[in-house]
Design a protein around this motif. Structure first.
Motif, short mmCIF file in Angstrom:
data_model
loop_
_atom_site.label_atom_id
_atom_site.label_comp_id
_atom_site.label_asym_id
_atom_site.label_seq_id
_atom_site.Cartn_x
_atom_site.Cartn_y
_atom_site.Cartn_z
N LYS A 80 0.85 -1.19 0.00
CA LYS A 80 0.00 0.00 0.00
C LYS A 80 0.89 1.24 0.00
CE LYS A 80 -3.42 0.20 2.81
NZ LYS A 80 -4.23 0.15 4.04
N VAL A 81 0.61 2.13 -0.95
CA VAL A 81 1.41 3.35 -1.05
C VAL A 81 1.17 4.23 0.18
CG1 VAL A 81 1.77 5.47 -2.37
CG2 VAL A 81 1.47 3.29 -3.56
N MET A 82 -0.09 4.39 0.55
CA MET A 82 -0.44 5.22 1.71
C MET A 82 -0.86 4.32 2.85
SD MET A 82 -0.03 8.46 1.42
CE MET A 82 -1.11 9.23 2.59
N PRO A 83 -0.30 4.40 3.99
CA PRO A 83 0.87 5.20 4.37
C PRO A 83 2.17 4.41 4.32
CG PRO A 83 -0.16 4.37 6.35
CD PRO A 83 -0.97 3.84 5.17
N ASN A 84 2.09 3.10 4.12
CA ASN A 84 3.27 2.24 4.30
C ASN A 84 4.47 2.65 3.46
OD1 ASN A 84 1.57 0.82 5.98
ND2 ASN A 84 1.20 -0.83 4.54
N LEU A 85 4.31 2.73 2.15
CA LEU A 85 5.44 3.02 1.27
C LEU A 85 6.02 4.40 1.56
CD1 LEU A 85 7.24 2.11 -1.06
CD2 LEU A 85 5.58 3.13 -2.63
N LEU A 86 5.16 5.39 1.74
CA LEU A 86 5.66 6.74 1.99
C LEU A 86 6.42 6.85 3.30
CD1 LEU A 86 2.75 8.95 0.64
CD2 LEU A 86 5.01 8.65 -0.32
N VAL A 87 5.92 6.19 4.34
CA VAL A 87 6.63 6.23 5.63
C VAL A 87 7.98 5.54 5.52
CG1 VAL A 87 6.59 5.44 8.03
CG2 VAL A 87 4.54 6.45 7.03
N VAL A 88 8.03 4.40 4.84
CA VAL A 88 9.29 3.68 4.70
C VAL A 88 10.29 4.51 3.88
CG1 VAL A 88 10.38 1.63 3.68
CG2 VAL A 88 8.30 1.40 5.05
N ILE A 89 9.85 5.08 2.77
CA ILE A 89 10.76 5.87 1.93
C ILE A 89 11.25 7.11 2.67
CG2 ILE A 89 10.89 7.34 -0.13
CD1 ILE A 89 9.19 5.24 -1.57
N LEU A 90 10.32 7.85 3.27
CA LEU A 90 10.73 9.05 4.01
C LEU A 90 11.60 8.69 5.22
CD1 LEU A 90 7.49 11.22 3.88
CD2 LEU A 90 9.64 11.63 2.68
N GLY A 91 11.29 7.56 5.85
CA GLY A 91 12.11 7.11 6.97
C GLY A 91 13.53 6.78 6.55
N ILE A 92 13.67 6.09 5.43
CA ILE A 92 15.00 5.75 4.93
C ILE A 92 15.79 7.00 4.56
CG2 ILE A 92 16.24 4.64 3.01
CD1 ILE A 92 14.04 2.44 3.14
N ILE A 93 15.12 7.94 3.91
CA ILE A 93 15.78 9.21 3.56
C ILE A 93 16.23 9.94 4.82
CG2 ILE A 93 15.40 11.51 2.56
CD1 ILE A 93 13.54 10.08 0.50
N THR A 94 15.35 9.97 5.82
CA THR A 94 15.68 10.66 7.07
C THR A 94 16.84 9.97 7.79
OG1 THR A 94 13.38 11.37 7.28
CG2 THR A 94 14.73 11.51 9.25
N VAL A 95 16.79 8.64 7.87
CA VAL A 95 17.89 7.90 8.51
C VAL A 95 19.21 8.17 7.79
CG1 VAL A 95 18.81 5.57 8.89
CG2 VAL A 95 16.47 6.10 9.56
N GLY A 96 19.20 8.11 6.47
CA GLY A 96 20.42 8.36 5.70
C GLY A 96 20.95 9.76 5.92
N THR A 97 20.06 10.73 5.90
CA THR A 97 20.48 12.11 6.09
C THR A 97 21.05 12.34 7.48
OG1 THR A 97 18.75 12.82 4.57
CG2 THR A 97 19.69 14.51 6.00
N LEU A 98 20.37 11.81 8.49
CA LEU A 98 20.82 12.00 9.87
C LEU A 98 22.12 11.25 10.14
CD1 LEU A 98 17.43 11.90 11.78
CD2 LEU A 98 18.85 13.89 11.28
N ALA A 99 22.22 10.02 9.62
CA ALA A 99 23.45 9.25 9.81
C ALA A 99 24.64 9.97 9.14
CB ALA A 99 23.29 7.85 9.26
N PHE A 100 24.41 10.48 7.94
CA PHE A 100 25.48 11.21 7.25
C PHE A 100 25.89 12.44 8.04
CE2 PHE A 100 26.98 14.37 4.18
CZ PHE A 100 28.04 13.67 3.61
N SER A 101 24.92 13.16 8.60
CA SER A 101 25.25 14.37 9.36
C SER A 101 25.97 14.04 10.66
CB SER A 101 23.99 15.19 9.64
OG SER A 101 23.18 14.57 10.62
N LEU A 102 25.69 12.89 11.24
CA LEU A 102 26.38 12.50 12.48
C LEU A 102 27.83 12.12 12.22
CD1 LEU A 102 23.83 10.35 14.50
CD2 LEU A 102 24.93 12.46 15.23
N PHE A 103 28.09 11.49 11.09
CA PHE A 103 29.42 10.95 10.83
C PHE A 103 30.29 11.81 9.92
CE2 PHE A 103 26.88 7.14 11.88
CZ PHE A 103 27.54 6.82 13.06
#
Length: 104
Positions: A80-103
């Motif tokens: 299901k695109v809403m909300p599952n896919l959007l939450v997973v995609i935005l979550g992955i983008i957020t994790v990547g961005t935050l991890a990159f900023s930490l390291f």
């Protein structure tokens, strides 16, 4: 403004909006409560990151990973695109961005 702040704030706003929509469409108080809490924590994370507090990035990472862990398995069961896919995609983008900023 920092890119991690913007990404985290957008994800937090989306999660709050999703919780409200879950309540409006399905009368789900659980969606409203969970969306408000996790979205609020993500917005708090964005504020802390903007003020240079490293704990904000850690908070954002933890909440994002929890959301991916919640919505990922249900995405695999029912695509299901809403909300599952959007939450997973935005979550992955957020994790990547935050991890990159930490390291960096």
């Amino acid at each position: 403004m920092d890119f991690p702040v913007i990404v985290t704030a957008i994800f937090g706003s989306f999660v709050i909006f999703g919780g409200v929509m879950g309540y409006v469409k399905a009368a789900s108080k659980a969606s409203l409560i969970a969306g408000s809490i996790t979205g609020g924590l993500l917005l708090l994370s964005a504020v802390l990151i903007a003020n240079g507090i490293v704990a904000g990035a850690i908070l954002g990472l933890v909440v994002s990973l929890l959301l991916i862990g919640q919505f990922g398995p249900s995405l695999l069961k029912k695509f299901k695109v809403m909300p599952n896919l959007l939450v997973v995609i935005l979550g992955i983008i957020t994790v990547g961005t935050l991890a990159f900023s930490l390291f960096k």
